[in-house]
Design an enzyme around this catalytic site. Structure first.
Site, PDB file in Angstrom:
ATOM      1  N   SER A  32       0.806  -1.231   0.000  1.00 26.05           N
ATOM      2  CA  SER A  32       0.000   0.000   0.000  1.00 26.05           C
ATOM      3  C   SER A  32       0.840   1.283   0.000  1.00 26.05           C
ATOM      4  O   SER A  32       1.877   1.373   0.654  1.00 26.05           O
ATOM      5  CB  SER A  32      -0.907   0.002   1.238  1.00 26.05           C
ATOM      6  OG  SER A  32      -1.568   1.234   1.334  1.00 26.05           O
ATOM      7  N   LEU A  33       0.316   2.274  -0.719  1.00 29.76           N
ATOM      8  CA  LEU A  33       0.941   3.600  -0.780  1.00 29.76           C
ATOM      9  C   LEU A  33       0.489   4.456   0.419  1.00 29.76           C
ATOM     10  O   LEU A  33       1.072   5.496   0.715  1.00 29.76           O
ATOM     11  CB  LEU A  33       0.466   4.265  -2.085  1.00 29.76           C
ATOM     12  CG  LEU A  33       1.226   5.422  -2.687  1.00 29.76           C
ATOM     13  CD1 LEU A  33       2.639   5.003  -3.043  1.00 29.76           C
ATOM     14  CD2 LEU A  33       0.493   5.917  -3.943  1.00 29.76           C
ATOM     15  N   LYS A  48     -14.050  -4.793   3.809  1.00 33.32           N
ATOM     16  CA  LYS A  48     -14.877  -3.584   3.781  1.00 33.32           C
ATOM     17  C   LYS A  48     -16.344  -3.831   4.168  1.00 33.32           C
ATOM     18  O   LYS A  48     -16.938  -3.030   4.876  1.00 33.32           O
ATOM     19  CB  LYS A  48     -14.812  -2.933   2.396  1.00 33.32           C
ATOM     20  CG  LYS A  48     -13.443  -2.371   2.049  1.00 33.32           C
ATOM     21  CD  LYS A  48     -13.456  -1.695   0.691  1.00 33.32           C
ATOM     22  CE  LYS A  48     -12.092  -1.197   0.295  1.00 33.32           C
ATOM     23  NZ  LYS A  48     -12.075  -0.472  -0.968  1.00 33.32           N
ATOM     24  N   ASN A  96     -14.480   1.827   4.206  1.00 31.57           N
ATOM     25  CA  ASN A  96     -13.024   1.778   4.003  1.00 31.57           C
ATOM     26  C   ASN A  96     -12.282   2.707   4.956  1.00 31.57           C
ATOM     27  O   ASN A  96     -11.050   2.725   4.968  1.00 31.57           O
ATOM     28  CB  ASN A  96     -12.635   2.082   2.536  1.00 31.57           C
ATOM     29  CG  ASN A  96     -12.663   3.563   2.222  1.00 31.57           C
ATOM     30  OD1 ASN A  96     -13.357   4.331   2.888  1.00 31.57           O
ATOM     31  ND2 ASN A  96     -11.920   3.980   1.218  1.00 31.57           N
ATOM     32  N   ASP A 149     -13.990   6.081  -1.048  1.00 27.10           N
ATOM     33  CA  ASP A 149     -13.621   5.815  -2.458  1.00 27.10           C
ATOM     34  C   ASP A 149     -14.394   6.741  -3.403  1.00 27.10           C
ATOM     35  O   ASP A 149     -13.826   7.345  -4.315  1.00 27.10           O
ATOM     36  CB  ASP A 149     -13.903   4.352  -2.832  1.00 27.10           C
ATOM     37  CG  ASP A 149     -12.828   3.413  -2.312  1.00 27.10           C
ATOM     38  OD1 ASP A 149     -11.679   3.860  -2.138  1.00 27.10           O
ATOM     39  OD2 ASP A 149     -13.145   2.235  -2.083  1.00 27.10           O
ATOM     40  N   GLY A 200     -19.289  -3.160  -8.934  1.00 21.66           N
ATOM     41  CA  GLY A 200     -18.571  -3.658  -7.757  1.00 21.66           C
ATOM     42  C   GLY A 200     -18.396  -2.587  -6.696  1.00 21.66           C
ATOM     43  O   GLY A 200     -19.115  -1.579  -6.666  1.00 21.66           O
ATOM     44  N   ARG A 238     -22.909  -6.249 -16.160  1.00 23.50           N
ATOM     45  CA  ARG A 238     -23.147  -7.452 -16.964  1.00 23.50           C
ATOM     46  C   ARG A 238     -24.352  -8.189 -16.405  1.00 23.50           C
ATOM     47  O   ARG A 238     -24.530  -8.228 -15.173  1.00 23.50           O
ATOM     48  CB  ARG A 238     -21.952  -8.411 -16.869  1.00 23.50           C
ATOM     49  CG  ARG A 238     -20.695  -7.864 -17.429  1.00 23.50           C
ATOM     50  CD  ARG A 238     -19.683  -8.951 -17.615  1.00 23.50           C
ATOM     51  NE  ARG A 238     -18.967  -9.304 -16.388  1.00 23.50           N
ATOM     52  CZ  ARG A 238     -17.807  -9.934 -16.386  1.00 23.50           C
ATOM     53  NH1 ARG A 238     -17.243 -10.296 -17.520  1.00 23.50           N
ATOM     54  NH2 ARG A 238     -17.206 -10.228 -15.256  1.00 23.50           N
ATOM     55  N   MET A 284      -6.934  -2.875 -17.305  1.00 18.20           N
ATOM     56  CA  MET A 284      -5.855  -2.770 -16.312  1.00 18.20           C
ATOM     57  C   MET A 284      -4.698  -3.683 -16.716  1.00 18.20           C
ATOM     58  O   MET A 284      -4.924  -4.765 -17.268  1.00 18.20           O
ATOM     59  CB  MET A 284      -6.412  -3.196 -14.949  1.00 18.20           C
ATOM     60  CG  MET A 284      -5.504  -2.933 -13.776  1.00 18.20           C
ATOM     61  SD  MET A 284      -6.386  -3.130 -12.216  1.00 18.20           S
ATOM     62  CE  MET A 284      -6.672  -4.877 -12.174  1.00 18.20           C
ATOM     63  N   TYR A 287      -5.376   3.159 -12.815  1.00 19.83           N
ATOM     64  CA  TYR A 287      -4.228   4.075 -12.983  1.00 19.83           C
ATOM     65  C   TYR A 287      -2.980   3.346 -13.476  1.00 19.83           C
ATOM     66  O   TYR A 287      -1.931   3.957 -13.645  1.00 19.83           O
ATOM     67  CB  TYR A 287      -3.939   4.847 -11.694  1.00 19.83           C
ATOM     68  CG  TYR A 287      -3.849   3.992 -10.458  1.00 19.83           C
ATOM     69  CD1 TYR A 287      -2.679   3.346 -10.109  1.00 19.83           C
ATOM     70  CD2 TYR A 287      -4.963   3.821  -9.644  1.00 19.83           C
ATOM     71  CE1 TYR A 287      -2.618   2.552  -8.982  1.00 19.83           C
ATOM     72  CE2 TYR A 287      -4.911   3.032  -8.514  1.00 19.83           C
ATOM     73  CZ  TYR A 287      -3.740   2.402  -8.189  1.00 19.83           C
ATOM     74  OH  TYR A 287      -3.683   1.602  -7.072  1.00 19.83           O
ATOM     75  N   GLY A 341      -7.416   7.171 -12.807  1.00 19.34           N
ATOM     76  CA  GLY A 341      -7.767   6.941 -11.401  1.00 19.34           C
ATOM     77  C   GLY A 341      -6.704   7.305 -10.383  1.00 19.34           C
ATOM     78  O   GLY A 341      -6.888   7.060  -9.191  1.00 19.34           O
TER      79      GLY A 341
HETATM   80  P1  NAP Z   1     -15.008  -5.407  -7.948  1.00 15.18           P
HETATM   81  O1  NAP Z   1     -15.722  -5.113  -6.692  1.00 15.18           O
HETATM   82  O2  NAP Z   1     -14.464  -6.766  -8.190  1.00 15.18           O
HETATM   83  O3  NAP Z   1     -16.002  -5.033  -9.181  1.00 15.18           O
HETATM   84  C1  NAP Z   1     -15.592  -5.150 -10.504  1.00 15.18           C
HETATM   85  C2  NAP Z   1     -16.776  -4.853 -11.438  1.00 15.18           C
HETATM   86  O4  NAP Z   1     -16.300  -4.922 -12.776  1.00 15.18           O
HETATM   87  C3  NAP Z   1     -17.913  -5.861 -11.324  1.00 15.18           C
HETATM   88  O5  NAP Z   1     -19.148  -5.228 -11.541  1.00 15.18           O
HETATM   89  C4  NAP Z   1     -17.606  -6.820 -12.467  1.00 15.18           C
HETATM   90  O6  NAP Z   1     -18.735  -7.462 -12.986  1.00 15.18           O
HETATM   91  C5  NAP Z   1     -17.103  -5.852 -13.515  1.00 15.18           C
HETATM   92  N1  NAP Z   1     -16.314  -6.535 -14.521  1.00 15.18           N
HETATM   93  C6  NAP Z   1     -15.213  -7.294 -14.327  1.00 15.18           C
HETATM   94  N2  NAP Z   1     -14.773  -7.763 -15.511  1.00 15.18           N
HETATM   95  C7  NAP Z   1     -15.618  -7.275 -16.454  1.00 15.18           C
HETATM   96  C8  NAP Z   1     -15.688  -7.414 -17.873  1.00 15.18           C
HETATM   97  N3  NAP Z   1     -14.790  -8.131 -18.551  1.00 15.18           N
HETATM   98  N4  NAP Z   1     -16.677  -6.769 -18.522  1.00 15.18           N
HETATM   99  C9  NAP Z   1     -17.587  -6.029 -17.842  1.00 15.18           C
HETATM  100  N5  NAP Z   1     -17.580  -5.877 -16.505  1.00 15.18           N
HETATM  101  C10 NAP Z   1     -16.600  -6.487 -15.823  1.00 15.18           C
HETATM  102  O7  NAP Z   1     -13.770  -4.424  -8.121  1.00 15.18           O
HETATM  103  P2  NAP Z   1     -13.623  -2.917  -7.555  1.00 15.18           P
HETATM  104  O8  NAP Z   1     -13.021  -2.961  -6.214  1.00 15.18           O
HETATM  105  O9  NAP Z   1     -14.901  -2.200  -7.746  1.00 15.18           O
HETATM  106  O10 NAP Z   1     -12.479  -2.344  -8.533  1.00 15.18           O
HETATM  107  C11 NAP Z   1     -12.725  -2.171  -9.923  1.00 15.18           C
HETATM  108  C12 NAP Z   1     -11.484  -1.539 -10.576  1.00 15.18           C
HETATM  109  O11 NAP Z   1     -11.269  -0.257 -10.007  1.00 15.18           O
HETATM  110  C13 NAP Z   1     -10.180  -2.303 -10.339  1.00 15.18           C
HETATM  111  O12 NAP Z   1      -9.422  -2.234 -11.518  1.00 15.18           O
HETATM  112  C14 NAP Z   1      -9.501  -1.537  -9.223  1.00 15.18           C
HETATM  113  O13 NAP Z   1      -8.086  -1.638  -9.285  1.00 15.18           O
HETATM  114  C15 NAP Z   1      -9.942  -0.119  -9.534  1.00 15.18           C
HETATM  115  N6  NAP Z   1     -10.001   0.744  -8.336  1.00 15.18           N
HETATM  116  C16 NAP Z   1      -9.323   1.937  -8.372  1.00 15.18           C
HETATM  117  C17 NAP Z   1      -9.373   2.781  -7.285  1.00 15.18           C
HETATM  118  C18 NAP Z   1      -8.621   4.082  -7.292  1.00 15.18           C
HETATM  119  O14 NAP Z   1      -8.379   4.656  -6.220  1.00 15.18           O
HETATM  120  N7  NAP Z   1      -8.248   4.607  -8.439  1.00 15.18           N
HETATM  121  C19 NAP Z   1     -10.136   2.427  -6.152  1.00 15.18           C
HETATM  122  C20 NAP Z   1     -10.833   1.205  -6.166  1.00 15.18           C
HETATM  123  C21 NAP Z   1     -10.756   0.372  -7.268  1.00 15.18           C
HETATM  124  P3  NAP Z   1     -19.125  -8.980 -12.610  1.00 15.18           P
HETATM  125  O15 NAP Z   1     -19.793  -8.933 -11.292  1.00 15.18           O
HETATM  126  O16 NAP Z   1     -20.044  -9.339 -13.735  1.00 15.18           O
HETATM  127  O17 NAP Z   1     -17.865  -9.789 -12.587  1.00 15.18           O
END
Ligand code: NAP
Length: 292
Positions: A24-25, A75, A96, A111, A137, A160, A213, A239, A260
């Site tokens: 973690s950062l 969480k 969080n 978030d 998600g 989806r 990603m 990001y 991000g």
């Molecule tokens: P998560 O809870 O696992 O949710 C992921 C979502 O993406 C789910 O709705 C999933 O759908 C959907 N998904 C996954 N693969 C897909 C595909 N091929 N096509 C369409 N939808 C798809 O993950 P999360 O924690 O929300 O994080 C999501 C992304 O945001 C990650 O890449 C994470 O690194 C990034 N993130 C960035 C920050 C930031 O500070 N910049 C903070 C949090 C998260 P299904 O349920 O159908 O699988």
């Protein structure tokens, strides 16, 4: 922690719970901010799995921890351990950031706030406008709930069919409609016509899925550039890479874009503000850890 800083009997504790946490950062961001502002507090990482979460939370609370962050997989579990939840944390059932107010644990989810502050940092204001969020998600839910509370008019939640989060997204849409002045509508990602209508009707598009990603950088949830109308701001909460395929396509179509990186910064800045009552010196933290 800076080498010149001294831990005394007065030093307070904040930290991160979850597993894994070593990458973690957050410790760098928070400890630097404490040092820059002369706040006698440290931020440490605790690798705690779901099984030990309650024991760790009770112990740290008894020891007077000022507050802490949660990362996966804790969480949702943490929401049930709090004495009180912010509106956003309650709407999505995920926490969080916790503030320890004399033994009472107040749960927040920063978030979505981090995303909205990153949007503001990029120079945009979407209050009174519509947005489309790809994904249902944890991150998507937090962004949707915060955007609704912050005055976005309508949110299209594009998931989806058969998503793990389908029922949760239905509940979130209902909660947004009943608890805020925003409306929310569920869209099936495979229904191209509804997705196009949603994006056409939106001022802001957010990718909150992991699609694009690293290392799988050759994909985007929307690869058809005709979706990117010129009044659309396109953002990706990914990001790594800094420019995903979605952002590259949108930029080439003439849309303003942002990634991000600053969502990550501002979700921490909001936690810092909740614990200390003062603003994190974000410009300095940006320069030190988010440059390039
Ligand atoms: P998560 O809870 O696992 O949710 C992921 C979502 O993406 C789910 O709705 C999933 O759908 C959907 N998904 C996954 N693969 C897909 C595909 N091929 N096509 C369409 N939808 C798809 O993950 P999360 O924690 O929300 O994080 C999501 C992304 O945001 C990650 O890449 C994470 O690194 C990034 N993130 C960035 C920050 C930031 O500070 N910049 C903070 C949090 C998260 P299904 O349920 O159908 O699988």
């Amino acid at each position: 922690m800076d080498q010149n800083s001294t831990i005394t009997g007065h030093t307070q504790l904040t930290g991160l719970l979850g597993s894994p946490v070593a990458h973690s950062l957050s410790p760098m961001m928070h400890n630097t901010a404490f040092r820059l502002l002369g706040i006698d507090c440290v931020y440490l990482c605790f690798d705690v799995g779901e099984r030990d979460l309650e024991t760790a939370v009770r112990g740290l609370t008894a020891c007077g921890i000022r507050g802490f962050n949660l990362t996966m997989p804790d969480k949702n579990r943490m929401a049930a351990l709090c004495d009180e939840l912010s509106v956003v944390a309650e709407m999505i059932g995920a926490v969080n950031t916790v503030v320890n107010e004399g033994g009472r644990l107040i749960g927040h989810n920063t978030d979505g706030k981090g995303y909205m502050l990153a949007l503001k940092d990029a120079g945009y204001d979407v209050s009174g406008k519509n947005m489309t969020i790809l994904g249902g998600g944890g991150a998507a839910s937090s962004i949707a709930a915060q955007a609704a509370v912050d005055g976005v008019r309508k949110i299209y939640l594009a998931v989806r069919s058969g998503s793990r989060f389908h029922n949760r997204t239905v509940n979130l849409a209902e909660s947004i409609c009943s608890r805020t002045s925003c409306t929310a509508e569920l869209i099936d990602l495979a229904d191209t016509s509804s997705l196009r209508n949603a994006v056409d009707d939106s001022a802001l598009l957010v990718n909150a899925t992991p699609v694009g990603m690293a290392p799988d950088t050759d994909h985007a949830v929307i690869e058809d550039a005709s979706f990117f109308h010129t009044n659309l701001i396109v953002s990706d909460i990914i990001y790594n890479p800094r420019e995903t395929l979605l952002l590259r396509l949108a930029r080439k179509a003439g849309c303003p874009v942002f990634n991000g990186l600053y969502m990550l910064l501002y979700q921490g800045a909001e936690a810092f503000r909740l614990w200390t009552g003062v603003e994190m010196p974000v410009d300095e933290i940006k320069r030190l850890y988010f440059a390039g």
